[in-house]
Write an enzyme that holds these catalytic residues in place. Structure first.
Site, PDB file in Angstrom:
ATOM      1  N   GLY A 110       0.817  -1.219   0.000  1.00  0.00           N
ATOM      2  CA  GLY A 110       0.000   0.000   0.000  1.00  0.00           C
ATOM      3  C   GLY A 110       0.846   1.262   0.000  1.00  0.00           C
ATOM      4  N   SER A 143       2.012  -5.661  -3.406  1.00  0.00           N
ATOM      5  CA  SER A 143       0.704  -5.995  -2.831  1.00  0.00           C
ATOM      6  C   SER A 143       0.288  -7.384  -3.307  1.00  0.00           C
ATOM      7  CB  SER A 143      -0.331  -4.967  -3.282  1.00  0.00           C
ATOM      8  OG  SER A 143      -0.607  -5.161  -4.660  1.00  0.00           O
ATOM      9  N   CYS A 144      -0.806  -7.865  -2.767  1.00  0.00           N
ATOM     10  CA  CYS A 144      -1.274  -9.210  -3.134  1.00  0.00           C
ATOM     11  C   CYS A 144      -1.532  -9.319  -4.640  1.00  0.00           C
ATOM     12  CB  CYS A 144      -2.532  -9.555  -2.349  1.00  0.00           C
ATOM     13  SG  CYS A 144      -3.671  -8.178  -2.188  1.00  0.00           S
ATOM     14  N   ASN A 145      -2.174  -8.310  -5.223  1.00  0.00           N
ATOM     15  CA  ASN A 145      -2.466  -8.353  -6.658  1.00  0.00           C
ATOM     16  C   ASN A 145      -1.182  -8.322  -7.478  1.00  0.00           C
ATOM     17  OD1 ASN A 145      -5.477  -8.174  -6.902  1.00  0.00           O
ATOM     18  ND2 ASN A 145      -5.131  -6.406  -5.601  1.00  0.00           N
ATOM     19  N   ARG A 174     -11.617  -7.876  -4.076  1.00  0.00           N
ATOM     20  CA  ARG A 174     -12.535  -7.989  -2.937  1.00  0.00           C
ATOM     21  C   ARG A 174     -12.696  -6.612  -2.281  1.00  0.00           C
ATOM     22  NH1 ARG A 174      -8.925  -5.772  -0.811  1.00  0.00           N
ATOM     23  NH2 ARG A 174      -7.409  -6.476   0.726  1.00  0.00           N
ATOM     24  N   GLN A 301      -5.905 -12.718  -1.000  1.00  0.00           N
ATOM     25  CA  GLN A 301      -5.447 -11.348  -0.714  1.00  0.00           C
ATOM     26  C   GLN A 301      -4.604 -11.226   0.552  1.00  0.00           C
ATOM     27  OE1 GLN A 301      -8.502 -12.309   0.004  1.00  0.00           O
ATOM     28  NE2 GLN A 301      -9.540 -11.056   1.508  1.00  0.00           N
TER      29      GLN A 301
HETATM   30  N1  LIG Z   1      -5.192  -6.699   3.725  1.00  0.00           N
HETATM   31  C1  LIG Z   1      -4.670  -7.223   2.645  1.00  0.00           C
HETATM   32  O1  LIG Z   1      -5.245  -8.098   2.025  1.00  0.00           O
HETATM   33  C2  LIG Z   1      -3.336  -6.760   2.140  1.00  0.00           C
HETATM   34  C3  LIG Z   1      -2.674  -7.574   1.215  1.00  0.00           C
HETATM   35  C4  LIG Z   1      -1.413  -7.193   0.765  1.00  0.00           C
HETATM   36  C5  LIG Z   1      -0.843  -6.015   1.206  1.00  0.00           C
HETATM   37  N2  LIG Z   1      -1.527  -5.242   2.099  1.00  0.00           N
HETATM   38  C6  LIG Z   1      -0.850  -4.017   2.528  1.00  0.00           C
HETATM   39  O2  LIG Z   1      -0.366  -4.211   3.859  1.00  0.00           O
HETATM   40  C7  LIG Z   1      -0.404  -2.980   4.589  1.00  0.00           C
HETATM   41  C8  LIG Z   1      -1.255  -3.168   5.841  1.00  0.00           C
HETATM   42  O3  LIG Z   1      -2.560  -3.554   5.446  1.00  0.00           O
HETATM   43  P1  LIG Z   1      -3.569  -4.211   6.471  1.00  0.00           P
HETATM   44  O4  LIG Z   1      -4.648  -4.815   5.643  1.00  0.00           O
HETATM   45  O5  LIG Z   1      -2.847  -5.048   7.456  1.00  0.00           O
HETATM   46  O6  LIG Z   1      -4.147  -2.910   7.171  1.00  0.00           O
HETATM   47  P2  LIG Z   1      -5.038  -2.834   8.496  1.00  0.00           P
HETATM   48  O7  LIG Z   1      -5.629  -4.154   8.797  1.00  0.00           O
HETATM   49  O8  LIG Z   1      -5.907  -1.671   8.295  1.00  0.00           O
HETATM   50  O9  LIG Z   1      -3.980  -2.581   9.638  1.00  0.00           O
HETATM   51  C9  LIG Z   1      -3.137  -1.549   9.652  1.00  0.00           C
HETATM   52  C10 LIG Z   1      -2.614  -1.364  11.051  1.00  0.00           C
HETATM   53  O10 LIG Z   1      -1.797  -0.213  11.011  1.00  0.00           O
HETATM   54  C11 LIG Z   1      -1.737   0.204  12.347  1.00  0.00           C
HETATM   55  N3  LIG Z   1      -1.207   1.554  12.389  1.00  0.00           N
HETATM   56  C12 LIG Z   1      -1.812   2.738  12.575  1.00  0.00           C
HETATM   57  N4  LIG Z   1      -0.916   3.738  12.515  1.00  0.00           N
HETATM   58  C13 LIG Z   1       0.294   3.139  12.285  1.00  0.00           C
HETATM   59  C14 LIG Z   1       1.608   3.603  12.113  1.00  0.00           C
HETATM   60  N5  LIG Z   1       1.910   4.889  12.126  1.00  0.00           N
HETATM   61  N6  LIG Z   1       2.600   2.688  11.902  1.00  0.00           N
HETATM   62  C15 LIG Z   1       2.354   1.380  11.873  1.00  0.00           C
HETATM   63  N7  LIG Z   1       1.114   0.876  12.013  1.00  0.00           N
HETATM   64  C16 LIG Z   1       0.106   1.761  12.210  1.00  0.00           C
HETATM   65  C17 LIG Z   1      -3.131   0.072  12.885  1.00  0.00           C
HETATM   66  O11 LIG Z   1      -2.956  -0.228  14.247  1.00  0.00           O
HETATM   67  P3  LIG Z   1      -4.086   0.024  15.340  1.00  0.00           P
HETATM   68  O12 LIG Z   1      -5.185  -0.932  14.965  1.00  0.00           O
HETATM   69  O13 LIG Z   1      -3.429  -0.325  16.600  1.00  0.00           O
HETATM   70  O14 LIG Z   1      -4.489   1.455  15.196  1.00  0.00           O
HETATM   71  C18 LIG Z   1      -3.693  -1.093  12.074  1.00  0.00           C
HETATM   72  O15 LIG Z   1      -3.876  -2.239  12.855  1.00  0.00           O
HETATM   73  C19 LIG Z   1      -0.956  -1.943   3.600  1.00  0.00           C
HETATM   74  O16 LIG Z   1       0.127  -1.346   2.944  1.00  0.00           O
HETATM   75  C20 LIG Z   1      -1.747  -2.803   2.617  1.00  0.00           C
HETATM   76  O17 LIG Z   1      -1.904  -2.196   1.360  1.00  0.00           O
HETATM   77  C21 LIG Z   1      -2.737  -5.594   2.587  1.00  0.00           C
END
Ligand SMILES: NC(=O)c1ccc[n+]([C@@H]2O[C@H](COP(=O)([O-])OP(=O)(O)OC[C@H]3O[C@@H](n4cnc5c(N)ncnc54)[C@H](OP(=O)(O)O)[C@@H]3O)[C@@H](O)[C@H]2O)c1
Length: 347
Positions: A110, A143-145, A174, A301
């Site tokens: 991301g 990213s996953c895609n 999704r 994903q």
């Molecule tokens: N979800 C997917 O399928 C997927 C797949 C591939 C890549 N990604 C990538 O992986 C990354 C994370 O995605 P995610 O789905 O895990 O997001 P997420 O579930 O929304 O989680 C993100 C986390 O970031 C935390 N956060 C807030 N401020 C922060 C900071 N300054 N530094 C570090 N962490 C902080 C939050 O913690 P709190 O809850 O404690 O506030 C939250 O738990 C993104 O770049 C996304 O594009 C996601």
């Protein structure tokens, strides 16, 4: 031992954390939580040390949540940080912590590869450019895609590169992950400028790839429709299936009816978090039409990028040869075993 800290405990951070905690090769320092909410209990249950930003320590205390220290202290102790922050916040973490403290970091997909908020000068895809990450200080794990596209395109390029004119991918994405609380909106939305095209272009320059992306109201994986246009005729379906059957992180399935079938089967089989960590090529809808090969595959994903982060870690920190790194990751995530089970279930 190399010390690793995971900055962020969301959908991606929690998965990387539970995998790394079982890998004896690295010393896993713990995770960062930014909001004092219930999810911290999941970290306690797994005996992870939890760190919070200095400005939030009081809020954690007020809620009765113990923390081992500040995020800054944890980063100071680490040899590498896996940043798993919400989209775009990795850039701020780099400015605030990683650059001033001179700490290497892996960012997630991301984050921006290009432009003002770019965090690194490369995107990693283990099938394409593993060695390029040797000794790098900052790398984005695609990213996953983007990971799925590289995993499917590179074997085709290796086998038929000169005969391929172009790739066109339609990504059916999704809306949310299974554990997300946000509402899944009843709409199909388009993306005017999908970042995936330029992201893949960072590690595969030719043949060109053109991407369109649509978001649909589902929590069950992405589905990609990849059209591969050849200069003359496409290879046969049998040849394409044989090619993919040999690939790490790709399962060729024949009888799944949709993405939920695969996700639910992964859950029934007890795969951690219901992740397969793979792309699944749906052979029943793989078609050859004259000079075009049409491949539909589902892309897990949340799971796809977790083994990828582990492979990348071995490149950046240990400069391990690729075969050994893949074997270690395979053992840690039981990738070959999961592939065998899924293939059997959907033969
Ligand atoms: N979800 C997917 O399928 C997927 C797949 C591939 C890549 N990604 C990538 O992986 C990354 C994370 O995605 P995610 O789905 O895990 O997001 P997420 O579930 O929304 O989680 C993100 C986390 O970031 C935390 N956060 C807030 N401020 C922060 C900071 N300054 N530094 C570090 N962490 C902080 C939050 O913690 P709190 O809850 O404690 O506030 C939250 O738990 C993104 O770049 C996304 O594009 C996601």
């Amino acid at each position: 031992m190399v010390k690793i800290f995971i900055n962020g405990f969301g959908n991606i951070g929690r998965r990387i954390a539970s995998a790394l905690a079982t890998d004896k090769e690295f010393q896993f320092l713990g995770v960062a939580k930014y909001t004092p909410d219930e999810r911290i209990k999941e970290a306690y249950e797994q005996h992870f040390d939890v760190y919070a930003p200095e400005e939030n320590l009081d809020a954690f205390k007020k809620m009765g949540y113990d923390v081992a220290g500040t995020v800054k202290e944890a980063i100071q102790k680490s040899d590498l940080v896996i940043d798993a922050a919400k989209d775009g916040l990795g850039y701020d973490n780099k400015e605030k912590y990683y650059i001033p403290m001179s700490k290497p970091a892996i960012f997630q997909g991301g984050e921006d590869r290009f432009g003002e908020r770019s965090v690194a000068d490369m995107i990693h895809n283990s099938r394409v450019n593993y060695e390029k990450a040797f000794g790098k200080k900052y790398v984005i794990q695609g990213s996953c895609n983007v990971t799925g596209l590289g995993r499917v395109m590179q074997p085709l390029i290796d086998a038929y590169g000169k005969d391929i004119k172009r790739f066109d991918a339609t990504l059916i994405r999704r809306w949310a992950d299974l554990e997300d609380k946000k509402e899944v909106k009843d709409s199909i939305e388009w993306d005017r400028d999908p970042h995936h095209q330029n992201d893949v272009g960072d590690f595969i320059k030719t043949p060109p790839l053109y991407v369109d992306a649509f978001k649909v109201p589902s929590r069950m994986m992405h589905l990609h429709q990849l059209y591969v246009r050849f200069n003359n005729h496409s290879p046969t379906k049998e040849a394409i299936i044989q090619l993919f059957e040999k690939e790490f992180g790709i399962a060729v399935l024949h009888s799944a009816k949709g993405t939920a079938d695969v996700r639910k089967k992964a859950m029934d089989l007890g795969f951690p978090y219901g992740d397969t960590g793979m792309v699944h090529i749906h052979a029943d809808v793989l078609k050859i039409q004259d000079d075009v090969l049409k491949i539909a595959y589902s892309d897990d994903q949340t799971g796809m990028v977790i083994p990828e982060n582990h492979i990348l870690l071995q490149a950046m920190i240990l400069r391990r040869n690729k075969k050994d790194a893949m074997e270690r990751t395979d053992r840690l995530f039981r990738m070959s075993e999961k592939k065998r089970l899924l293939t059997k279930e959907f033969q």
